[in-house]
Design a protein around this motif. Structure first.
Motif, mmCIF file in Angstrom:
data_model
loop_
_atom_site.group_PDB
_atom_site.id
_atom_site.type_symbol
_atom_site.label_atom_id
_atom_site.label_comp_id
_atom_site.label_asym_id
_atom_site.label_seq_id
_atom_site.Cartn_x
_atom_site.Cartn_y
_atom_site.Cartn_z
ATOM 1 N N ALA A 1 22.997 -32.308 25.268
ATOM 2 C CA ALA A 1 22.388 -31.920 26.546
ATOM 3 C C ALA A 1 20.919 -31.540 26.378
ATOM 4 C CB ALA A 1 23.157 -30.769 27.175
ATOM 5 N N GLY A 2 20.474 -31.406 25.113
ATOM 6 C CA GLY A 2 19.091 -31.009 24.862
ATOM 7 C C GLY A 2 18.055 -32.017 25.324
ATOM 8 N N VAL A 3 18.463 -33.257 25.610
ATOM 9 C CA VAL A 3 17.481 -34.239 26.098
ATOM 10 C C VAL A 3 17.041 -33.974 27.532
ATOM 11 C CG1 VAL A 3 18.300 -36.085 24.595
ATOM 12 C CG2 VAL A 3 19.241 -35.863 26.891
ATOM 13 N N SER A 4 17.576 -32.951 28.169
ATOM 14 C CA SER A 4 17.464 -32.692 29.609
ATOM 15 C C SER A 4 18.224 -33.742 30.414
ATOM 16 C CB SER A 4 16.042 -32.425 30.121
ATOM 17 O OG SER A 4 15.081 -33.284 29.656
ATOM 18 N N ALA A 5 17.604 -34.594 31.253
ATOM 19 C CA ALA A 5 18.377 -35.412 32.190
ATOM 20 C C ALA A 5 19.324 -34.493 32.969
ATOM 21 C CB ALA A 5 19.141 -36.525 31.499
ATOM 22 N N ALA B 1 16.029 -32.075 20.312
ATOM 23 C CA ALA B 1 16.150 -33.329 21.060
ATOM 24 C C ALA B 1 14.794 -33.985 21.282
ATOM 25 C CB ALA B 1 16.852 -33.072 22.396
ATOM 26 N N GLN B 2 13.691 -33.220 21.165
ATOM 27 C CA GLN B 2 12.380 -33.829 21.357
ATOM 28 C C GLN B 2 12.009 -34.751 20.199
ATOM 29 O OE1 GLN B 2 11.694 -33.351 24.355
ATOM 30 N NE2 GLN B 2 13.170 -31.687 24.462
ATOM 31 N N PHE B 3 12.822 -34.743 19.121
ATOM 32 C CA PHE B 3 12.557 -35.692 18.052
ATOM 33 C C PHE B 3 12.641 -37.126 18.590
ATOM 34 C CE2 PHE B 3 13.816 -38.046 14.121
ATOM 35 C CZ PHE B 3 12.598 -37.888 13.472
ATOM 36 N N ALA C 1 16.729 -26.055 28.541
ATOM 37 C CA ALA C 1 15.812 -25.923 27.400
ATOM 38 C C ALA C 1 15.106 -27.254 27.144
ATOM 39 C CB ALA C 1 16.575 -25.486 26.158
ATOM 40 N N GLY C 2 15.836 -28.349 27.366
ATOM 41 C CA GLY C 2 15.241 -29.667 27.175
ATOM 42 C C GLY C 2 14.090 -29.933 28.125
ATOM 43 N N VAL C 3 14.182 -29.394 29.351
ATOM 44 C CA VAL C 3 13.074 -29.554 30.305
ATOM 45 C C VAL C 3 11.827 -28.863 29.753
ATOM 46 C CG1 VAL C 3 12.267 -29.055 32.631
ATOM 47 C CG2 VAL C 3 14.653 -29.679 32.257
ATOM 48 N N LEU C 4 12.019 -27.613 29.275
ATOM 49 C CA LEU C 4 10.882 -26.903 28.684
ATOM 50 C C LEU C 4 10.383 -27.635 27.447
ATOM 51 C CD1 LEU C 4 12.076 -23.207 28.975
ATOM 52 C CD2 LEU C 4 10.470 -24.439 30.431
ATOM 53 N N GLY C 5 11.328 -28.084 26.615
ATOM 54 C CA GLY C 5 10.960 -28.762 25.385
ATOM 55 C C GLY C 5 10.105 -29.985 25.645
ATOM 56 N N SER C 6 10.471 -30.800 26.631
ATOM 57 C CA SER C 6 9.676 -32.014 26.830
ATOM 58 C C SER C 6 8.348 -31.692 27.510
ATOM 59 C CB SER C 6 10.461 -33.086 27.578
ATOM 60 O OG SER C 6 11.066 -32.578 28.712
ATOM 61 N N ALA C 7 8.306 -30.608 28.309
ATOM 62 C CA ALA C 7 7.008 -30.212 28.867
ATOM 63 C C ALA C 7 6.087 -29.741 27.739
ATOM 64 C CB ALA C 7 7.192 -29.116 29.917
ATOM 65 N N GLY D 1 11.576 -40.399 26.109
ATOM 66 C CA GLY D 1 12.619 -39.679 25.394
ATOM 67 C C GLY D 1 12.807 -38.252 25.870
ATOM 68 N N GLY D 2 11.866 -37.746 26.659
ATOM 69 C CA GLY D 2 11.995 -36.413 27.225
ATOM 70 C C GLY D 2 13.026 -36.358 28.346
ATOM 71 N N ALA D 3 13.423 -37.550 28.838
ATOM 72 C CA ALA D 3 14.455 -37.641 29.874
ATOM 73 C C ALA D 3 14.102 -36.792 31.084
ATOM 74 C CB ALA D 3 15.815 -37.239 29.312
HETATM 75 NA NA NA Z 1 13.498 -33.104 28.032
#
Ligand code: NA
Ligand code: NA
Ligand code: NA
Lengths: 376, 78, 376, 78, 376, 78
Positions: free
Chosen positions: A324-328, A111-113, A359-365, A145-147
């Motif tokens: 759901a991978g975008v976080s938010a 989702a970080q793409f 995982a999206g929270v970690l991914g965008s961090a 985009g990291g939401a």
């Molecule tokens: Na994110």
């Protein structure tokens, strides 16, 4: 009657400018969305109110010596407020679903793409006359985009403080719009059969795993991406306080009073960046456009990745959970659950979607750390 | 500055100030009276959607709620 | 025994001065009033304790580098603490009674005559040798008549910081003395028949009105008196958070933990202004005298205004409720209720007095804004 | 710098970034998988001594507890 | 692939130094002790985590501009955090047991011999090559014997900030180790008969005494030791707010949210002093050694003093309660209770040990004041 | 400064410090003993007016109380 004349000259009426009026209307619009529509009210109420206060003529609340000026410089310019929010969010987050099914991290990565494609898009927008985004600007915009609100504010405060207001507003607005933005994309990219896939029940996660998880995340961040350690470190501290079970006093304070106090001030400080001269620019339109793009691309990448994993893996994976991978957090997970129920009314995906969601929270961090390391 | 001149300034300030306060609060009275008219028609059931509406998009609040709901669901399954 | 001698020379006994002793006694007096008499204890306990700490010889708690010095400069010199208190008070205030009967705002306006008459009185006091109040000093002193602690501290910190200690002490002391100061004036200016007047029941106020009210107050302040927007804006933010119903987390924090923390520090910081050299002056006596005058004139103007309105209006108005226009929320409203019950034991005026009471808060914030615009 | 060069930089950043994110999270997947193996054996009763263990050495918390226990004891004696 | 190379050069792996790795292991060790062993977790969790964050290469969290840098300079360099913790501890402390039996203060006095003997010992350690403690250093190290975290941090921040990390870690570690350090000493110095002595029941203490007690302590401190008034004053303010009964809002906030928030930041700030270059020195070994010495001497002095008092007094005194004079509230009192029960299973000493225990807090604050006056 | 001189200073500090601590706490013992005498006579019922007395003048606290009382009264009237 000299006094009354002086008083008149000190009124707002005698000092209004059109841009300030427009920004106050924007502030009122944010309040309306927050209060009447329930859009991310915890942030948009203070941000909207801060936008109004900032644009009041004469009063100078965001000028040196004013309340909002102090709040911005003490809390955001220093990076302290987003980090405290992140600690609180860490203390609120349960990683059980992710520990039980760590492959979900691939969805948070895919989702970080949305971030990196938007970075490219922001630079491409420079072909349109009026846009002159630098790589720093483009990175700060792309993080929408990291939401993830605090990540976006933290990165913007480091890379492009003059765009911070627009970026924060875009990030929180699109996070609130997740139930509108995501479902069409999710339906477009999946078949009804895929959306009906039931996923195997998650295993129980032990207390010890939950305690070791934040320490492991921090260790890897230290090893591979130290520039992400302010964000990831405070998040892991919050999560460790939550899970270790011996500092419940501190964990409760971090996820209640401390995050509430910080949220009020963070919102006001973000609002102080909605001064007319910084917000009413063509860049803001670009940022809003790019933000929507970022969310959409992130959603699509997550779904595609989930489809790929479903094909390659022995365990079935419902492609919806990729969104759901975008976080938010937890909106995106709820949206997944809702769209899933439409196709299969007995298929509750909420818990399965919590994995990619956190995982999206970690991914965008992590993405923020990479941008800080390469562009900052 | 001699006290006499200051006193005249103070008197002028008193006058200006009380006029200012009364004008301001009178306008507020007008506004609040109209406010009731404005808000009255839609005091009925359907148009009060904001009342106690739980912050459906509020991250931290909703965060907790969703996560705990999920956990409950998850635990009861076992 | 060199050490013991050094130790002796570092004792308080060897370094006391009479003025410091007197100020510590003043601090103890404030503690006594707060604890034994229940006078505004939430403020007078920290103020009294701060007064003692400030005047300790050798320790230098209010000197640069000392705790109280930091607290004062960070919290009061910047204006932050009174504004946070005002936000919390806004989150505690229910404007229903005022929205149901907006004419009560006239009473809140009339009571501000206490402020402006005292301003004149403070200048007139310059005829007495030893007094040399400037217009700024006089304005800061006069605001005591607003019967509103944070407003007084905010204005004094802007216009006359060296008088802040005496002004804050006078304001809180007289607010505590409202049950003693007001009843004789109320009885003197009204007949038993007037005091027995029953008022018609108030209408129900809708949620929407309560949400729009703080926004309307803020709008008018922006239009007509931007200099009052720091105070009024934070008050309205607190009230909006209370009424909008979507940020209860923030509203609860603003009216509990945040206001409590701020109150402790605000009290200590005010106490740090009770250093002997600034407090033990003839000006302080003048301030105490003028403060009592301000409260009395404000009460009388409110009662007279209510009598006038009762004569002109078709709806009966009990003149006692005019006394609540000085604010001192909610003491003044309670006093009205109590004095009313003496004349008519079935006549509960509390709810009717809440209207002018909260109107008085707005009224004195408006008066402070006018003074800032014209004198500041 | 012309937009073309910037675009090339952005594309390179996109590639580097996505590789970085995937590598990092892949390593985390490996780590978490091993974490479960590591922590699994001792999920039994005796080896979870940390669970909800009240902070026996935590001053403030324990402070309150002990003092209030003492007071209770003291008051009930009377 | 220039980007990937840059990214690699920004990793922790490429920038690690052995000392930083060792300090991160120390941080992990503190977390282990806190979480798995329950050693003072409220402080050791944030301190241990802060130690890890501080030593992360590249990230610079404790360098100017980093989160931990701000937290340290705002909170500890200014002395604010330890004083706020002390206010909260004051609001948590019940002095009834001490007011009922004031002679227990002798035990709190005797136990401070641990401080002053260690001061001598620290200077004597200068004979060992590699140690060059000044009198300020020695005083800051010696205060570990006070067994009181905020006092130790406050004094160290004034006298020897570069040793603060080691001193705070030693203080909290030994406080956690009280159940291991004290019992052998207590058993060695007492006979089973002495350990079985039952003490007379304590009298009831009136509300008024409890209110006057903090004021009396503050008065004596002002008279005789003004340099101790920052510590003692904030402690007494907290206790007065607790006992006066009219500011329960403030007292509850001081002993909950405010102390929790401060504890998180204090811990992180102390952790920021565990940077490898300051901690991995021979001085740290000396400090750890001297700290253990200080605790042991303090325990022994308290027990000897109690034995002496038991002989001289008509009321029996169990010598074990002397060990509680080192403070380490409430661990030391519990240890007394436990060791007492071993000899006489019906002899509950907890309440009797609370007197010397809180006396020890005052005693070490007084000792800190003396050191500040003579050495600071 | 040589270590010997420092040691003498430290010994002097030790002596001064312990004397200081004992003198201070001894005076406190005297004071507390007298405190009990001072406060004892009025421990009876009538002279403890401060105990748990609700902050009658405490703005925020009382504020809430009064407003909520008023609202209750107001709502129950309807
Ligand atoms: Na994110
Ligand atoms: Na007022
Ligand atoms: Na001690």
């Amino acid at each position: 009657m000299d006094g009354l004349l002086n008083l008149w000259q000190a009124t707002g009426i005698a000092n209004f400018t059109l841009p300030a009026l427009i920004m106050m209307a924007v502030g009122c619009g944010l309040l309306y969305l927050a209060i009447a529509k329930g859009f991310e009210p915890l942030l948009l109420v203070p941000i909207g109110f801060g936008a109004i206060l900032t644009n009041i003529p004469v009063a100078g609340l965001a000028d040196p010596g004013g309340l909002l000026y102090y709040v911005y410089y003490i809390g955001i310019d220093s990076g302290v407020f987003p980090l405290l929010i992140f600690m609180g969010v860490g203390a609120m987050t349960d990683f059980s679903a992710l520990i039980a099914n760590p492959r979900m991290l691939f969805l948070g990565a895919a989702a970080q793409f949305g971030i990196f494609a938007t970075l490219f898009g922001a630079i491409a927008l420079n072909y349109v006359p009026g846009f002159e985004f630098t790589l720093k600007d483009a990175s700060a915009i792309a993080i929408i985009g990291g939401a993830d609100g605090p990540t976006a504010i933290f990165l913007a405060s480091k890379l492009a403080p003059e765009l911070l207001g627009a970026i924060a507003v875009a990030a929180y607005s699109y996070m609130a719009l997740v139930p509108i933005i995501q479902p069409p994309i999710m339906r477009l990219l999946t078949t009804p059969e895929e959306r009906s896939i039931a996923m195997p029940q998650l295993r129980v996660v032990s207390k010890k795993e939950k305690i070791l998880f934040p320490l492991m995340v921090l260790s890897l961040t230290i090893l591979f991406l130290p520039s992400a350690t302010p964000l990831v470190g405070m998040f892991c501290l919050g999560n460790l306080m939550r899970e270790c079970g011996v500092v419940d006093r501190l964990s409760n304070t971090a996820q209640n009073e401390l995050i509430n106090i910080t949220t009020i001030f963070l919102g006001l400080a973000v609002g102080s960046k909605l001064a007319a001269e910084h917000f009413l620019t063509v860049e803001t339109l670009g940022i809003l456009l790019l933000g929507a793009l970022a969310f959409s691309i992130g959603t699509a990448s997550g779904v595609y990745m989930a489809k790929l994993m479903n094909r390659l893996s022995s365990n079935p994976i419902n492609p919806l959970v990729g969104a759901a991978g975008v976080s938010a957090v937890p909106m995106a997970a709820r949206v997944v659950n809702k769209v899933g129920l439409e196709s299969n009314p007995h298929n509750f995906l909420l818990m399965h979607a919590m994995g990619p969601n956190v995982a999206g929270v970690l991914g965008s961090a992590v993405a923020a750390g990479i941008l800080l390391a390469l562009v900052g | 500055m001699d006290i006499g001149a200051l006193l005249i300034q103070a008197a002028s300030l008193m006058l200006t100030g009380m006029i200012g306060v009364f004008v301001f609060l009178s306008i507020l009275i007008l506004a609040v009276t109209n406010l009731s008219k404005l808000a009255k028609p839609d005091t009925g059931a359907p148009t009060v959607p904001t009342t106690r509406r739980q912050p459906s998009g509020g991250v931290p609040n909703a965060h907790i709620a969703a996560i705990s709901a999920a956990i409950t669901q998850y635990r009861t399954k076992q």
